[in-house]
Design a protein around this motif. Structure first.
Motif, PDB file in Angstrom:
ATOM      1  N   LYS A 141     -13.192 -43.507  42.100  1.00  0.00           N
ATOM      2  CA  LYS A 141     -12.911 -44.907  41.805  1.00  0.00           C
ATOM      3  C   LYS A 141     -11.629 -45.283  42.537  1.00  0.00           C
ATOM      4  O   LYS A 141     -10.559 -44.741  42.258  1.00  0.00           O
ATOM      5  CB  LYS A 141     -12.765 -45.131  40.302  1.00  0.00           C
ATOM      6  N   ILE A 142     -11.741 -46.178  43.493  1.00  0.00           N
ATOM      7  CA  ILE A 142     -10.608 -46.625  44.292  1.00  0.00           C
ATOM      8  C   ILE A 142     -10.485 -48.134  44.143  1.00  0.00           C
ATOM      9  O   ILE A 142     -11.439 -48.873  44.419  1.00  0.00           O
ATOM     10  CB  ILE A 142     -10.784 -46.267  45.781  1.00  0.00           C
ATOM     11  N   ASP A 143      -9.316 -48.578  43.659  1.00  0.00           N
ATOM     12  CA  ASP A 143      -9.089 -50.013  43.416  1.00  0.00           C
ATOM     13  C   ASP A 143     -10.176 -50.589  42.520  1.00  0.00           C
ATOM     14  O   ASP A 143     -10.663 -51.715  42.741  1.00  0.00           O
ATOM     15  CB  ASP A 143      -9.021 -50.779  44.742  1.00  0.00           C
ATOM     16  N   GLY A 144     -10.592 -49.807  41.529  1.00  0.00           N
ATOM     17  CA  GLY A 144     -11.570 -50.269  40.559  1.00  0.00           C
ATOM     18  C   GLY A 144     -13.011 -50.209  41.014  1.00  0.00           C
ATOM     19  O   GLY A 144     -13.915 -50.628  40.291  1.00  0.00           O
ATOM     20  N   GLU A 145     -13.258 -49.667  42.197  1.00  0.00           N
ATOM     21  CA  GLU A 145     -14.613 -49.624  42.766  1.00  0.00           C
ATOM     22  C   GLU A 145     -15.051 -48.177  42.989  1.00  0.00           C
ATOM     23  O   GLU A 145     -14.274 -47.351  43.470  1.00  0.00           O
ATOM     24  CB  GLU A 145     -14.618 -50.369  44.107  1.00  0.00           C
ATOM     25  N   ARG A 153      -1.585 -48.707  55.794  1.00  0.00           N
ATOM     26  CA  ARG A 153      -1.559 -48.617  54.332  1.00  0.00           C
ATOM     27  C   ARG A 153      -0.407 -47.716  53.895  1.00  0.00           C
ATOM     28  O   ARG A 153      -0.204 -46.638  54.435  1.00  0.00           O
ATOM     29  CB  ARG A 153      -2.867 -48.045  53.797  1.00  0.00           C
ATOM     30  N   PRO A 213      -8.416 -48.683  51.906  1.00  0.00           N
ATOM     31  CA  PRO A 213      -7.840 -48.419  50.586  1.00  0.00           C
ATOM     32  C   PRO A 213      -7.030 -47.121  50.609  1.00  0.00           C
ATOM     33  O   PRO A 213      -7.003 -46.405  51.620  1.00  0.00           O
ATOM     34  CB  PRO A 213      -9.065 -48.296  49.674  1.00  0.00           C
ATOM     35  N   TYR A 214      -6.394 -46.819  49.486  1.00  0.00           N
ATOM     36  CA  TYR A 214      -5.554 -45.631  49.383  1.00  0.00           C
ATOM     37  C   TYR A 214      -6.081 -44.757  48.253  1.00  0.00           C
ATOM     38  O   TYR A 214      -6.046 -45.145  47.082  1.00  0.00           O
ATOM     39  CB  TYR A 214      -4.112 -46.051  49.085  1.00  0.00           C
ATOM     40  N   GLU A 270       1.718 -50.209  34.847  1.00  0.00           N
ATOM     41  CA  GLU A 270       0.870 -49.251  35.556  1.00  0.00           C
ATOM     42  C   GLU A 270       1.409 -47.828  35.445  1.00  0.00           C
ATOM     43  O   GLU A 270       1.180 -46.986  36.305  1.00  0.00           O
ATOM     44  CB  GLU A 270       0.733 -49.614  37.044  1.00  0.00           C
ATOM     45  N   THR A 315      -5.290 -41.813  53.278  1.00  0.00           N
ATOM     46  CA  THR A 315      -5.436 -43.219  53.651  1.00  0.00           C
ATOM     47  C   THR A 315      -5.337 -43.333  55.172  1.00  0.00           C
ATOM     48  O   THR A 315      -5.441 -42.340  55.885  1.00  0.00           O
ATOM     49  CB  THR A 315      -4.395 -44.097  52.940  1.00  0.00           C
ATOM     50  N   PRO A 371       1.945 -48.453  47.268  1.00  0.00           N
ATOM     51  CA  PRO A 371       1.999 -49.878  46.909  1.00  0.00           C
ATOM     52  C   PRO A 371       3.392 -50.429  46.656  1.00  0.00           C
ATOM     53  O   PRO A 371       3.605 -51.636  46.744  1.00  0.00           O
ATOM     54  CB  PRO A 371       1.159 -49.946  45.623  1.00  0.00           C
TER      55      PRO A 371
END
Length: 305
Positions: A59-63, A140, A84-85, A183, A136, A143
């Motif tokens: 699951k990366i960035d909620g996906e 990128r 993404p990271y 977070e 990554t 964050p």
């Protein structure tokens, strides 16, 4: 903003004893060149990891993302269209098959109190495990600029690619606009993109004196407890990082954990007993480490003898 030079040494010239004396105990960051030369992990590439884990899903960035598809996005990314990271993934259990590639390990990371059975499990974050995995591509970065919590030392080894770091000593915090983001990060910098900051919005950041360094494949960076840091990748990058607890960061970690609301709400007698117990454990481990450093072979290359 002033940027100083980070000491760069070759792992073949630095023994464990030298490292503890010159860097870990005084909490001075360093780049150790060639530290991964003796480990299979030093040969990881995006293609080799894709061949081993193409169908693994993260699951990366909620996906939910299939790892093979993620690798394709990373290798085809550009700084203007970064991927993404995949970050802070525990090698154990998420990439357990990679654990043998990290053996016999790095001498610099031995003596880690993080895994000592005398310390209670609640003292640490569950995610720590053996080490964490990061992957990554160009453009990128992490964050946000941050201090690790609990404030443990960090070792970050780059297996593949080129990654740029910004590091700031704890005494630079007044210029870094510390704040809360949630977070799971109690303190982070509010400065967006500290590599190219908006100094009209964050004028005090111009007063900060830090370190800017490029990490190459095979390099190990030691980030001491309490140091602010962030990164950005210039190519596809594969890295692993170890959290490390030792005498030189014990007080910071202990103050942080014992000051947490969950501990402060405990019964006063129980708190006193826990503090006394932890103090005894720390004294014993410090004595053990002092003897180990005194009698350890002065082997070079970062290998564990």
């Amino acid at each position: 903003m002033n940027h100083n030079e980070l000491p760069v040494r070759h792992a073949a010239d630095v023994s464990y004893r030298d490292f503890v004396r010159d860097h870990m105990n005084p909490r001075r960051p360093v780049v150790l060149k060639g530290a991964l030369d003796h480990l299979p992990a030093g040969g990881w590439t995006p293609e080799s990891l894709k061949a081993r884990f193409a169908d693994k899903v993260f699951k990366i960035d909620g996906e939910d993302v299939r790892f093979g598809d993620f690798v394709d996005r990373v290798v085809n990314a550009t700084p203007d269209n970064p991927p993404p990271y995949l970050r802070n993934i525990g090698v154990d259990p998420d990439f357990r098959e990679l654990s043998p590639d990290l053996e016999p390990g790095l001498a610099y990371t031995r003596g880690n109190w993080r895994f000592n059975s005398l310390l209670p499990d609640w003292w640490f974050e569950a995610k720590a495990g053996l080490c964490q995995f990061f992957f990554t591509g160009p453009g990128r970065g992490f964050p946000f600029m941050h201090v690790d919590y609990p404030p443990l030392h960090t070792f970050s080894a780059l297996s593949y690619g080129r990654k740029e770091w910004l590091l700031y000593a704890p005494d630079q915090e007044p210029y870094l606009y510390p704040g809360s983001r949630g977070e799971g990060w109690p303190v982070i910098s509010q400065v967006e993109n500290p590599f190219e900051p908006d100094l009209d919005k964050y004028p005090d950041f111009a007063k900060a004196s830090g370190i800017r360094v490029m990490q190459e494949a095979g390099d190990l960076i030691f980030v001491p407890s309490g140091w602010w840091h962030t990164t950005r990748s210039h190519t596809p990058t594969i890295a692993v990082a170890w959290d490390h607890l030792s005498a030189s960061c014990w007080k910071r970690v202990s103050d942080y954990k014992l000051g947490a609301p969950g501990f402060q709400e405990k019964n006063p007698v129980k708190k006193a007993l826990v503090k006394s117990y932890l103090g005894l454990v720390a004294t014993g481990l410090k004595t053990r480490d002092s003897l180990a450093a005194t009698f350890a072979p002065d082997a070079k290359s970062g290998r564990i003898a």
